[in-house]
Enzyme design. Structure first.
Site, short mmCIF file in Angstrom:
data_model
loop_
_atom_site.label_atom_id
_atom_site.label_comp_id
_atom_site.label_asym_id
_atom_site.label_seq_id
_atom_site.Cartn_x
_atom_site.Cartn_y
_atom_site.Cartn_z
N LYS A 22 0.78 -1.25 -0.01
CA LYS A 22 -0.03 0.08 -0.08
C LYS A 22 0.93 1.21 0.04
CE LYS A 22 -2.67 2.71 3.49
NZ LYS A 22 -1.28 3.47 3.94
N ASN A 23 1.75 1.27 0.89
CA ASN A 23 2.70 2.36 1.11
C ASN A 23 3.57 2.81 -0.08
OD1 ASN A 23 1.23 3.07 3.28
ND2 ASN A 23 2.93 2.68 4.82
N CYS A 117 -5.52 8.38 9.00
CA CYS A 117 -5.51 7.87 10.36
C CYS A 117 -5.38 8.77 11.53
CB CYS A 117 -4.74 6.18 10.47
SG CYS A 117 -5.39 4.80 9.66
N ARG A 122 0.04 14.79 12.83
CA ARG A 122 0.87 14.56 11.77
C ARG A 122 1.31 15.51 10.90
NH1 ARG A 122 -1.88 8.96 9.53
NH2 ARG A 122 0.32 8.62 8.87
N ASP A 306 3.70 0.17 12.30
CA ASP A 306 2.21 -0.27 11.59
C ASP A 306 1.89 -1.71 12.00
OD1 ASP A 306 1.98 2.21 10.47
OD2 ASP A 306 2.18 1.61 8.37
N ILE A 328 6.78 6.48 17.37
CA ILE A 328 6.50 7.20 16.04
C ILE A 328 5.30 8.27 16.14
CG2 ILE A 328 6.32 6.88 13.57
CD1 ILE A 328 8.85 5.90 14.56
N ARG A 398 -9.06 0.36 3.47
CA ARG A 398 -7.98 1.62 2.95
C ARG A 398 -6.93 0.81 2.67
NH1 ARG A 398 -6.37 5.11 6.91
NH2 ARG A 398 -4.62 5.20 5.37
C1 UD1 Z 1 4.31 6.65 6.58
C2 UD1 Z 1 3.29 5.46 6.54
C3 UD1 Z 1 2.43 4.94 7.92
C4 UD1 Z 1 3.80 4.76 8.89
C5 UD1 Z 1 4.78 5.80 9.15
C6 UD1 Z 1 5.82 5.41 10.16
C7 UD1 Z 1 2.59 5.96 4.20
C8 UD1 Z 1 1.56 6.38 3.27
N1 UD1 Z 1 2.30 5.89 5.47
O1 UD1 Z 1 3.73 7.73 7.13
O2 UD1 Z 1 1.79 4.04 7.52
O3 UD1 Z 1 3.10 4.63 10.11
O4 UD1 Z 1 5.24 6.06 7.72
O5 UD1 Z 1 6.32 4.22 9.66
O6 UD1 Z 1 3.56 5.56 3.89
N2 UD1 Z 1 7.00 14.00 11.09
C9 UD1 Z 1 7.43 15.13 11.72
N3 UD1 Z 1 7.29 16.06 10.41
C10 UD1 Z 1 7.26 15.78 9.22
C11 UD1 Z 1 6.77 14.36 8.82
C12 UD1 Z 1 6.74 13.58 9.90
O7 UD1 Z 1 7.51 15.72 12.60
O8 UD1 Z 1 7.03 16.58 8.35
C13 UD1 Z 1 7.06 12.96 12.21
C14 UD1 Z 1 5.78 12.22 12.40
O9 UD1 Z 1 4.84 13.17 13.43
C15 UD1 Z 1 6.17 10.97 12.99
C16 UD1 Z 1 7.50 10.55 12.34
O10 UD1 Z 1 7.93 11.91 11.92
O11 UD1 Z 1 6.12 10.99 14.51
C17 UD1 Z 1 7.36 9.74 11.19
O12 UD1 Z 1 6.48 10.13 10.31
P1 UD1 Z 1 6.58 9.64 8.67
O13 UD1 Z 1 7.54 8.81 8.72
O14 UD1 Z 1 6.51 11.00 7.84
O15 UD1 Z 1 5.22 9.02 8.55
P2 UD1 Z 1 4.11 9.05 7.39
O16 UD1 Z 1 4.97 9.36 6.29
O17 UD1 Z 1 3.06 10.22 7.53
#
Ligand code: UD1
Length: 419
Positions: A22-23, A117, A122, A306, A328, A398
């Site tokens: 999915k991701n 979610c 986020r 996840d 996370i 989803r």
């Molecule tokens: C992706 C995955 C999600 C998974 C997550 C962590 C997808 C579509 N989703 O989510 O299923 O749970 O990785 O493995 O691939 N953060 C910041 N600033 C940012 C971005 C992130 O502070 O600009 C923080 C977030 O709050 C979180 C951490 O970084 O604590 C990791 O987030 P991130 O790896 O970005 O997750 P997603 O890409 O949203």
């Protein structure tokens, strides 16, 4: 309203084929915007996040032809719009990839503020920091993100947080940027490598994906006409591995990459389960009660957040008291309140939860609080004595393809009912 009705207590047994990730899929689909031409994506999971991403591309002007339920021929040469529909983009998290992709293609973009979610805050500050470093002006106003750039110019970018989404998004934005972009402290998840492999296969110059320093040398254009197959979903694979553990089952997973699951495999062995790996197959079996284990979620190659809730079900049934530290997301223990309704003994405080293992769970009406929590509650329902009714299936749909059918083939008594 739909619900799953699960009759426990079943030891799962048999073979299951793992779908495409999915991701990876939700990043590869927007990545096709960079081609300004045609490509065929195979092994796409048939899930609602993929369908929404495809609908958004179509609204931007792309033509998408489904050659079978998992293969799409996408033509982005007809895309003439950089404003993505706000209602659809704000519905799910991965719409943030449209920002990087449209910025790359048109130097202009408007996208609804990404939803997804409810796992706590986020933020997308690291994505924005990357786009700005490349020369874009980014604005986050009520409900939408807009960005524009005269030119995108390669730059060194240091990520303050290891972020999957920001790493992929900056790759997308910098494929055509003049000169070299360096992403330092990049995320290393398999789907980052998959997106880089796809883009490199059509002419991009991305080096180091899978390590924490990624270099992107800007190219002028990408090739049209290629075919690419999405990497297997390691989270879906991990979900079935943990289902084998929770139910005392014996499951062979087909079409998976065992190296992507090393960290989970080590934990399963620590808890008394057995894992046999052979080619693209993994067999997981456990014929005794799992023993306690402590889990700390971390970016890849650490234990994936996840898989935290699916592991929570195993620990709820394990012998002894286990601790999970969620590092996370700030709010990822909501599912524990549902497990408590089924007889689990769990206390959570902030980012830590304590699981005092019980010998059995009992069926109850429960609600999927997010995508992975939904999968965890299916596993709990299969392992539990009696009947479980699971609601809020839109979360599960989803991200899991034919989930109840896959579990049924493994012996689970599970049906979807429309009320
Ligand atoms: C992706 C995955 C999600 C998974 C997550 C962590 C997808 C579509 N989703 O989510 O299923 O749970 O990785 O493995 O691939 N953060 C910041 N600033 C940012 C971005 C992130 O502070 O600009 C923080 C977030 O709050 C979180 C951490 O970084 O604590 C990791 O987030 P991130 O790896 O970005 O997750 P997603 O890409 O949203």
């Amino acid at each position: 309203m739909e619900k799953l009705v699960i009759q426990g207590r079943t030891r799962l047994h048999g073979e299951v084929t793992i779908s495409g990730a999915k991701n990876a899929a939700v990043a590869l689909i927007p990545a096709t915007l960079l081609i300004n031409g045609v490509c065929t994506l195979e092994n796409l999971p048939n899930i609602s996040d993929v369908q929404i991403q495809c609908e958004i591309l179509k609204e931007l002007g792309a033509t998408i032809e489904w050659l079978n339920p998992n293969t799409a021929r996408i033509d982005t040469s007809t895309v003439d719009n950089y404003k993505a529909p706000l209602d659809k983009t704000s519905k799910f998290r991965a719409s943030y990839y449209l920002i990087g992709a449209l910025l790359s293609r048109f130097h202009n973009v408007e996208v609804g503020l990404p939803g997804g979610c409810n796992l706590g805050a986020r933020p997308i500050d690291q994505h924005i920091k990357g786009f700005e470093a490349l020369g874009a002006n980014v604005e986050v106003a009520t409900g939408k993100v807009t960005a524009s750039a005269e030119n995108l110019i390669g730059a060194p970018i240091y990520m303050d947080t290891v972020s999957v989404g920001a790493t992929i998004n900056i790759i997308l934005a910098s494929v055509f940027a003049k000169g070299t972009t360096t992403i330092d402290n990049a995320a290393k998840e398999p789907h980052i490598v998959d997106v880089a492999n796809f883009l490199n296969s059509i002419g991009a110059d991305i080096r180091g994906a899978g390590t924490d320093i990624i270099k992107i040398n800007g190219v002028e254009k990408l090739k049209s006409g290629s075919t690419y197959s999405v990497v297997p979903d390691q989270i879906e694979a991990g979900t079935f591995m943990l289902a084998a553990m929770a139910t005392g089952g014996d499951i062979v997973l087909k079409n998976c990459i065992s190296e992507h699951l090393d960290c989970l495999t080590a934990k399963i062995i620590e808890m008394g389960g057995k894992v046999d790996e052979s080619g693209d197959e993994i067999r997981v079996y456990c014929n005794k009660r799992p023993t306690k284990a402590n889990i700390k979620t971390a970016p890849y190659p650490g234990f994936p957040t996840d898989l935290q809730s699916q592991m929570g079900v195993v620990l709820a049934l394990a012998d002894g008291t286990s601790v999970i530290s969620e590092n996370i997301w700030e709010s990822r223990f909501q599912y524990t309140y549902e497990l408590i309704k089924m007889g689990a003994k769990i206390t959570s405080q902030g980012k830590t939860a304590f699981f005092e293992g019980v010998e059995k769970l009992s069926g109850a009406p429960v609600y999927a609080t997010d995508l992975r929590a939904g999968a965890a509650l299916i596993i709990a329902g299969i392992a539990a004595e009696g009947t479980t009714e699971l609601y809020n299936l839109q979360h599960i749909d989803r991200g899991y393809e034919n989930i109840e059918e896959k579990f049924r083939k493994l012996g689970a008594n599970i049906i979807r009912v429309r009320e």
